[in-house]
Design an enzyme around this catalytic site. Structure first.
Site, short mmCIF file in Angstrom:
data_model
loop_
_atom_site.label_atom_id
_atom_site.label_comp_id
_atom_site.label_asym_id
_atom_site.label_seq_id
_atom_site.Cartn_x
_atom_site.Cartn_y
_atom_site.Cartn_z
NE ARG A 98 48.45 16.23 -20.86
CZ ARG A 98 48.19 15.48 -21.61
NH1 ARG A 98 48.37 15.94 -23.03
NH2 ARG A 98 47.56 14.49 -21.42
NE ARG A 140 56.47 18.63 -19.58
CZ ARG A 140 57.47 18.57 -20.67
NH1 ARG A 140 58.59 19.07 -20.31
NH2 ARG A 140 56.73 18.11 -21.73
CE1 TYR A 161 51.90 4.23 -26.66
CE2 TYR A 161 52.04 3.35 -24.64
CZ TYR A 161 51.45 4.29 -25.28
OH TYR A 161 50.21 5.05 -24.68
CG ASP A 189 55.80 8.76 -20.03
OD1 ASP A 189 54.89 9.35 -20.13
OD2 ASP A 189 55.87 7.92 -20.88
NE ARG A 245 46.82 9.40 -20.38
CZ ARG A 245 46.33 8.92 -21.58
NH1 ARG A 245 47.26 8.56 -22.35
NH2 ARG A 245 45.14 9.48 -22.09
O1 CP3 Z 1 50.31 12.44 -14.22
C1 CP3 Z 1 51.55 12.80 -13.88
O2 CP3 Z 1 51.90 13.71 -13.90
C2 CP3 Z 1 52.42 11.47 -13.44
C3 CP3 Z 1 53.34 11.08 -14.14
C4 CP3 Z 1 53.12 10.44 -15.43
C5 CP3 Z 1 53.29 10.68 -16.92
N1 CP3 Z 1 53.04 9.66 -17.61
C6 CP3 Z 1 53.61 11.92 -17.19
C7 CP3 Z 1 53.59 12.68 -18.36
C8 CP3 Z 1 52.64 9.21 -15.58
C9 CP3 Z 1 52.15 8.26 -14.39
C10 CP3 Z 1 52.61 8.70 -16.81
C11 CP3 Z 1 52.16 7.34 -17.34
C12 CP3 Z 1 51.77 7.16 -18.87
N2 CP3 Z 1 52.68 7.57 -19.88
C13 CP3 Z 1 50.82 5.97 -19.14
C14 CP3 Z 1 50.18 5.16 -18.28
C15 CP3 Z 1 48.85 5.88 -17.64
C16 CP3 Z 1 47.88 5.99 -18.41
O3 CP3 Z 1 47.49 7.06 -18.94
O4 CP3 Z 1 47.01 5.03 -18.54
C17 CP3 Z 1 50.89 6.27 -20.43
C18 CP3 Z 1 50.06 5.31 -21.44
C19 CP3 Z 1 51.97 7.00 -20.95
C20 CP3 Z 1 52.47 7.40 -22.27
C21 CP3 Z 1 52.19 8.82 -22.62
N3 CP3 Z 1 52.90 9.58 -22.17
C22 CP3 Z 1 51.00 9.41 -23.25
C23 CP3 Z 1 49.94 8.95 -23.84
C24 CP3 Z 1 51.47 10.72 -23.41
C25 CP3 Z 1 50.34 12.12 -23.74
C26 CP3 Z 1 50.83 12.73 -24.98
C27 CP3 Z 1 49.71 13.81 -25.30
O5 CP3 Z 1 50.39 15.03 -25.09
O6 CP3 Z 1 48.75 13.71 -25.56
C28 CP3 Z 1 52.51 10.99 -22.50
C29 CP3 Z 1 53.19 12.31 -22.15
C30 CP3 Z 1 53.35 12.71 -20.51
N4 CP3 Z 1 53.57 11.90 -19.83
C31 CP3 Z 1 52.83 13.90 -20.33
C32 CP3 Z 1 52.86 13.96 -18.64
C33 CP3 Z 1 52.80 14.92 -17.71
C34 CP3 Z 1 52.21 15.09 -20.75
C35 CP3 Z 1 52.97 15.78 -21.84
C36 CP3 Z 1 54.00 16.96 -21.22
O7 CP3 Z 1 53.63 17.41 -20.22
O8 CP3 Z 1 54.89 17.14 -22.24
#
Ligand code: CP3
Length: 323
Positions: A6, A15, A126, A51, A2
């Site tokens: 970044r 982004r 969630y 996501d 995930r």
């Molecule tokens: O990593 C990648 O780029 C692949 C795509 C991906 C994203 N989310 C994009 C994303 C994947 C595989 C996920 C899965 C995901 N999202 C999980 C399961 C994997 C894990 O971490 O165990 C979970 C729990 C989420 C929920 C989620 N989405 C969180 C906790 C966050 C972080 C928020 C933060 O800013 O701390 C997100 C946002 C997110 N999803 C980002 C990305 C690239 C980062 C924020 C952004 O680019 O705006």
């Protein structure tokens, strides 16, 4: 893993400060963000940019993703009324952008593409908590005290997740990953009773697609045998459990492949530390078939991109890879 993007400057540039769920609805951006890491380094597969909240948003759950926090659900799901609003996903109508993104990636990509979905416990957490939670207490309380409501919630989630995964395979994903990231909050007995049957119905529903499934969670040392019984061709192991110990817990190399499990924090250290730690993972895998080298969880945003590329090359130099 995930949020992997970044740590890449080109990711942050593309982004910008656009809402992430909106970005996930833009097939051209989905394709470009999926391909970015492969333009830079020799990884063996691409992970679809999306996501785990995307299919929930697509069936009308009011969800936002807040930078630095994670997914927020304005009206948490805590009773039968909330649950009854979760309708099954119709992929062609509800997530056409995801499928189009996959088709665009497929045109350019010469390696396997991994599609994914969140696992049922993680998505339930969630929905019930309304956002990220340290201990998922409300979710576990609902699971333990309202088994009927829990059953309806989990069935509703299967109705969202299974079509989502099947459609990704149909559009061109070569493998699928189920991220039940927060399942590690559960005791094995509770997981077996309240999560495993639903995960298994997802796994069974993918039968016949000929697309391997990776089943992953965090903090799942005690849960690995249960997760393996729930299903998956590959079981993900986070960095807390030594790879060989985890592998034995799921039945050993003869039974299943494993994915893991370098501590992502290692990549913030100097190269000699990375090299030693990566070799330790390889030693634990001991050249057995069925090891997918990976981090034990997502790439941390402060990770220097060059280190990741160097790690990929190191793993390739020191292993035989099927091509
Ligand atoms: O990593 C990648 O780029 C692949 C795509 C991906 C994203 N989310 C994009 C994303 C994947 C595989 C996920 C899965 C995901 N999202 C999980 C399961 C994997 C894990 O971490 O165990 C979970 C729990 C989420 C929920 C989620 N989405 C969180 C906790 C966050 C972080 C928020 C933060 O800013 O701390 C997100 C946002 C997110 N999803 C980002 C990305 C690239 C980062 C924020 C952004 O680019 O705006």
């Amino acid at each position: 893993m995930r949020q992997a993007g970044r740590y890449l400057p080109e990711y942050r540039r593309l982004r910008g400060d656009r809402d992430i769920l909106e970005t996930c609805r833009d097939p051209a951006q989905v394709a470009e963000l999926t391909l970015q890491p492969l333009r830079r380094m020799d990884v063996d597969a691409a992970v679809l940019f999306s996501d785990i909240m995307v299919p929930l948003a697509a069936v009308g759950v009011p969800v936002r993703i807040e930078a630095g926090r994670g997914p927020l659900v304005d009206e948490p799901v805590r009773d039968t009324r909330g649950i009854s609003r979760l309708r099954p996903l119709e992929p062609e109508a509800d997530v056409p952008h995801v499928l189009e993104g996959i088709r665009l990636v497929r045109k350019e990509l010469d390696r396997p593409l991994i599609g994914f979905a969140g696992g049922p416990f993680t998505l339930a957490s969630y929905l019930v908590e309304g956002g990220p939670s340290r201990d998922q207490a409300r979710t576990r309380a609902m699971m333990l005290s309202s088994p009927n409501a829990w059953d309806s919630l989990m069935r509703a989630l299967v109705g969202v997740l299974l079509p989502h995964l099947r459609a990704q395979a149909g559009a061109g994903a070569d493998a699928l990953q189920l991220f039940d990231s927060w399942a590690g909050a559960l005791a094995p007995d509770d997981y077996d009773r309240s999560v495993l049957p639903y995960t298994r119905s997802i796994v069974d529903g993918l039968d016949g697609l000929d697309v391997p499934l990776i089943h992953f969670g965090v903090g799942t040392g005690e849960l690995l045998p249960s997760m393996a019984r729930a299903g998956g061709d590959v079981i993900g192991i986070d960095w807390r459990t030594p790879l060989d110990v985890g592998w034995d817990r799921i039945g050993g190399p003869a039974s299943r492949a494993v994915q893991g499990n370098l501590d992502p924090a290692t990549l913030l250290a100097s190269w000699d530390v990375v090299e030693t730690a990566a070799q330790r993972v390889l030693d634990r895998a001991a050249s057995r078939d069925g090891h997918v080298f990976n981090l034990g969880h997502g790439v941390l945003p402060a990770t220097p991109p060059e280190i990741v590329g160097r790690l990929v090359d190191l793993v390739h130099e020191r292993t035989e890879r099927p091509r």
